[in-house]
Design an enzyme around this catalytic site. Structure first.
Site, short mmCIF file in Angstrom:
data_model
loop_
_atom_site.label_atom_id
_atom_site.label_comp_id
_atom_site.label_asym_id
_atom_site.label_seq_id
_atom_site.Cartn_x
_atom_site.Cartn_y
_atom_site.Cartn_z
N LYS A 32 0.90 -1.18 0.24
CA LYS A 32 0.00 -0.03 -0.28
C LYS A 32 0.95 1.42 0.03
CE LYS A 32 -2.09 1.08 3.96
NZ LYS A 32 -1.69 2.25 4.46
N THR A 33 1.85 1.60 0.94
CA THR A 33 2.78 2.43 0.85
C THR A 33 3.35 2.86 -0.50
OG1 THR A 33 3.08 2.09 3.33
CG2 THR A 33 4.77 3.64 2.19
N ASP A 215 -4.68 8.38 3.57
CA ASP A 215 -4.37 6.86 3.74
C ASP A 215 -5.11 6.43 5.24
OD1 ASP A 215 -2.93 4.60 3.84
OD2 ASP A 215 -1.20 5.43 4.69
N GLU A 216 -5.17 5.26 5.45
CA GLU A 216 -5.86 4.73 6.68
C GLU A 216 -6.90 5.22 6.84
OE1 GLU A 216 -4.56 2.31 7.97
OE2 GLU A 216 -2.33 2.22 7.69
N GLN A 246 -8.57 -3.70 9.63
CA GLN A 246 -7.66 -3.13 10.59
C GLN A 246 -7.88 -1.81 11.49
OE1 GLN A 246 -3.13 -3.25 9.27
NE2 GLN A 246 -4.18 -3.73 7.23
N ARG A 599 1.48 -8.77 11.43
CA ARG A 599 2.89 -8.12 11.56
C ARG A 599 3.91 -9.22 11.34
NH1 ARG A 599 1.05 -4.18 9.99
NH2 ARG A 599 -0.76 -5.36 9.76
#
Length: 753
Positions: A32-33, A215-216, A246, A599
């Site tokens: 995504k980044t 984002d997020e 998330q 993670r």
């Protein structure tokens, strides 16, 4: 430069669809980044001016990484990349005068907020034993993030404690205005008020930012949601990225419905799903996907990966929390020896900070270097806040919190009574605190002790001298303040053994200013103070250090490690007891577990204990239902719960059959309710979930649609569950942290979840 090289089909679509609304549902480890950064670069490459692009993230670290990568591609580019709070500060420095405040406002942190509230409580004689300043501050912050004003809060305050908080809330807002100060929440609420109340200002920034990326998006609250909709209302060029699976911050106002309802807000939106995971082994990806599929409030996506299967997930069953911690430390040590991993490749996650103590002890016993997230931030240390207070007063002489703080260290003999008189006189005369302190008699203040009067004169003389010179370079200004205020002398002569360390921290602050000046030659004192004010603990986490990282699951998002230990996999721990009592969201607990699992790159261990100490009592909790939701073929059990009585080669499915019982606290040893082999399993699927998602700006549910058992949200009390609805128009609701409340349906404005 080929920006689009090596993108998969879904990533390519997300990068190149640059006009119109776009929702990118990005699973963990899906790149995504890279997609976000490449998308911004692609827009610039396609002729969109950099200054027309606004990209907002949730951490300074993420914003910094994006800026760095864009600078490499487009040196000198001016795309605005920032956090929501940084954007709010940037906007208000330019436009806040439209709201009747000055541009040199101070940004108050949580401690500053508490200081203001304590002063208000003293003035209003509100007993701290009745309502604590911290609790009042938390309620005020939560209300602001949900778009609830002081007046709205007061209208919904039926409880005596809430009435007291409502009184504090109203006075707190006035105090902020008098100090020309904003708290963190105001950095969001004030821009929204500015846009809603000043159409010409909104139009200016709608024209400035033709393309917006957030984002997020699943972490946005009501205020951030409102800002995004207003800014994008004209161009409709809004791209939001995130993952509903998330969404783990509802406790601080984040609303998962913002991302779930994106296509409702923007019917013409396109949706791209990034489901290919590049981070984790296939076993870890399959476990995470199977777990989160149990949730109902989500965007359907299927996590998959081309990575190897990898090691099976270890389920570590221990006797108690100390045994659990020591077993984890032993496991880490073995992995370091066998696979030559470094300390920095490990992370240990826990649901609550209280679980960290035994983990720290176990790691120390084996001399394993660790770093715990959540320790006191550098900028929150007493000596640093003291020096920053001196500096803030240079720019904003109305700042009551900073003025009171500089009178404390070094001690100057200025008591609370004198301070109160100075603040009252400054507010009454619309003057600065330094002006009043410089000439007490002119402002009607008499009967001040000679020592206090002399100290006030020395302080105001110091500020007068400093303000005659340029406030640049920043390092020189800090050094002058530290020396001329007597602060350095105090630290050098203090017999307190911590004084030497504090002096070193002040020297480090000087180094910080020097470094930033080298990196940003044009930076001024105001900008530096703003950057310092907006630093978070996450930004200061040193991921390069060779230490094992210990942190709560809420702090883990956005990180990745070769080996992850997720502790406390028990009912009442994860999921937390509040969610099992109907006071929290069980689906969010599952999302927390999902975040922890994803993670991990190569090794994942899920640990649980047969006994656990909590609040001074020994508990026997059943294994977490989330363990049952992980496919058994992906796991291997390491049973250390009973010496010599393990499961041997027994399959995890055999061990787990019937192992979940209703969570109970420990009873008499002869009456053992914790039977892993005979207790019936919990019903399959989540016990609780959100109803169909609803956009946050729709009016509250019609009371006629509410029934017993519904989960509802109240403007003041938060989330609760309806216990009873009677024919007189009243409803009984149990609210988390407030207990049972009887409310009038007509006025309660309950929102069905």
């Amino acid at each position: 430069m080929n920006l689009l090289a090596d993108l998969n089909a879904e990533q390519l679509q997300a990068v190149t669809c640059i006009n119109g609304p776009l929702l990118v549902v990005a699973g963990p480890g899906s790149g995504k980044t890279r997609v976000i950064t490449t998308r911004v670069a692609y827009m610039i490459d396609q002729g969109i001016k950099p200054w027309q692009i606004l990209a907002m993230t949730f951490t300074n670290k993420a914003a910094g990484e994006m800026k760095h990568r864009l600078e490499q591609w487009f040196p000198g580019g001016e795309a605005q990349v920032s956090t929501f709070h940084s954007f709010g500060a940037w906007l208000l420095r330019r436009e806040i005068e439209a709201l009747g405040m000055g541009r040199d406002f101070t940004i108050y942190d949580t401690d500053d907020r508490t200081s203001v509230i304590r002063r208000i409580m003293r003035e209003k004689q509100i007993d701290a034993a009745f309502v604590s300043a911290q609790a009042a501050g938390h309620l005020i912050s939560d209300s602001k993030n949900r778009g609830i004003s002081a007046a709205d809060f007061a209208a919904g305050a039926y409880d005596p404690k809430l009435k007291a908080v409502a009184e504090i809330f109203a006075a707190y807002e006035i105090a902020l205005g008098q100090s020309n100060a904003l708290d963190f929440d105001d950095l969001l609420t004030k821009p929204l008020a500015l846009f809603r109340g000043h159409a010409q200002v909104l139009a200016k920034y709608q024209q400035r930012f033709s393309h917006i990326l957030i984002d997020e998006y699943q972490d946005t609250n009501a205020i951030q949601y409102g800002l995004a909709k207003l800014l994008a209302a004209a161009s409709r060029n809004l791209c939001v990225t995130g993952d509903p699976d998330q969404s783990i911050y509802s406790w601080r106002g984040a609303d998962i419905r913002n991302i779930l309802n994106f296509e409702v807000d923007f019917p013409e939106a396109r949706t791209v799903v990034l489901g290919r995971n590049y981070r984790s082994t296939r076993n870890i990806v399959r476990a995470a996907d199977a777990l989160v599929q149990r949730n109902l409030s989500r965007k359907q996506k299927h996590l998959h990966t081309d990575n190897e299967d990898g090691a099976r997930i270890t389920v570590l069953k221990c006797q108690d929390q100390t045994h659990e911690a020591r077993s984890i430390a032993e496991s880490i040590e073995k992995l370091i020896q066998q696979e030559h991993l470094q300390h920095g490749e490990f992370a240990v996650f826990f649901r609550t900070n209280a679980q960290s103590r035994v983990l720290e002890q176990a790691l120390r016993e084996r001399s394993l270097a660790y770093q715990i997230m959540g320790a006191v931030s550098f900028y929150q240390r007493q000596e640093i806040k003291d020096v920053l207070a001196y500096l803030r007063l240079l720019l904003n002489p109305r700042d009551t919190v900073s003025f009171a703080r500089i009178m404390e260290r070094p001690a100057r003999g200025v008591g609370e009574g004198t301070l109160a008189k100075i603040i009252e006189a400054a507010n009454g005369a619309n003057a600065s605190l330094l002006d009043v302190a410089a000439d007490l008699k002119a402002f009607g203040i008499s009967r001040v002790q000679a020592r206090a009067s002399k100290a006030l004169g020395e302080i105001t003389d110091m500020y007068a001298r400093l303000l005659l010179k340029p406030l640049f370079p920043i390092e020189d200004v800090i050094r002058a303040v530290v020396v001329e205020s007597g602060y350095e002398h105090m630290l050098r002569t203090d017999v307190d053994p911590r004084s030497e360390e504090r002096l070193e921290n002040v020297q480090e602050l000087l180094s910080d200013a020097r470094t930033r000046q080298l990196e940003q030659p044009e930076i001024d004192l105001r900008t530096w103070l703003e950057q310092v004010a907006l630093v978070s603990d996450t930004d200061k986490l040193d991921m390069t250090g060779d230490t094992i990282k210990l942190m709560t699951l809420h702090s883990a998002k956005g990180l990745e490690f070769n080996a992850v230990y997720l502790t406390g996999m028990e009912e009442n721990v994860l999921p937390h007891s509040r969610s099992l009592q109907g006071e929290g969201d069980l689906e969010e607990e599952r999302r927390l577990c999902y975040v922890g699992i994803t993670r991990a790159r190569k090794h994942l261990c899920l640990s649980l204990a047969r006994h656990r100490e909590a609040f001074g009592r020994s508990q026997r909790n059943a294994p977490s239902r989330f363990l049952q939701e992980v496919p058994t073929e992906l796991t291997v059990v390491d049973d250390r719960a009973a010496a010599g009585q393990g499961f041997g080669g027994q399959d995890f499915a055999q061990w787990f059959t019937g192992s979940l019982a209703k969570p109970v606290t420990r009873q008499d040893d002869n009456d053992d309710p914790f039977n892993f082999d005979d207790a019936p399993p919990l019903e399959d699927g989540p016990a609780d979930h959100l109803a169909a998602p609803r956009a946050p700006d729709i009016n509250p549910s019609d009371p006629g649609h509410l029934t017993t058992g519904d989960r509802v949200r109240h403007g003041v009390f938060g989330i609760g569950r309806i216990l009873e609805i009677n024919g007189t128009g009243r409803v009984k609701v149990h609210f988390q942290g407030w207990g049972e409340k009887s409310l009038a349906l007509e006025f309660a404005k309950l929102e069905k979840m």
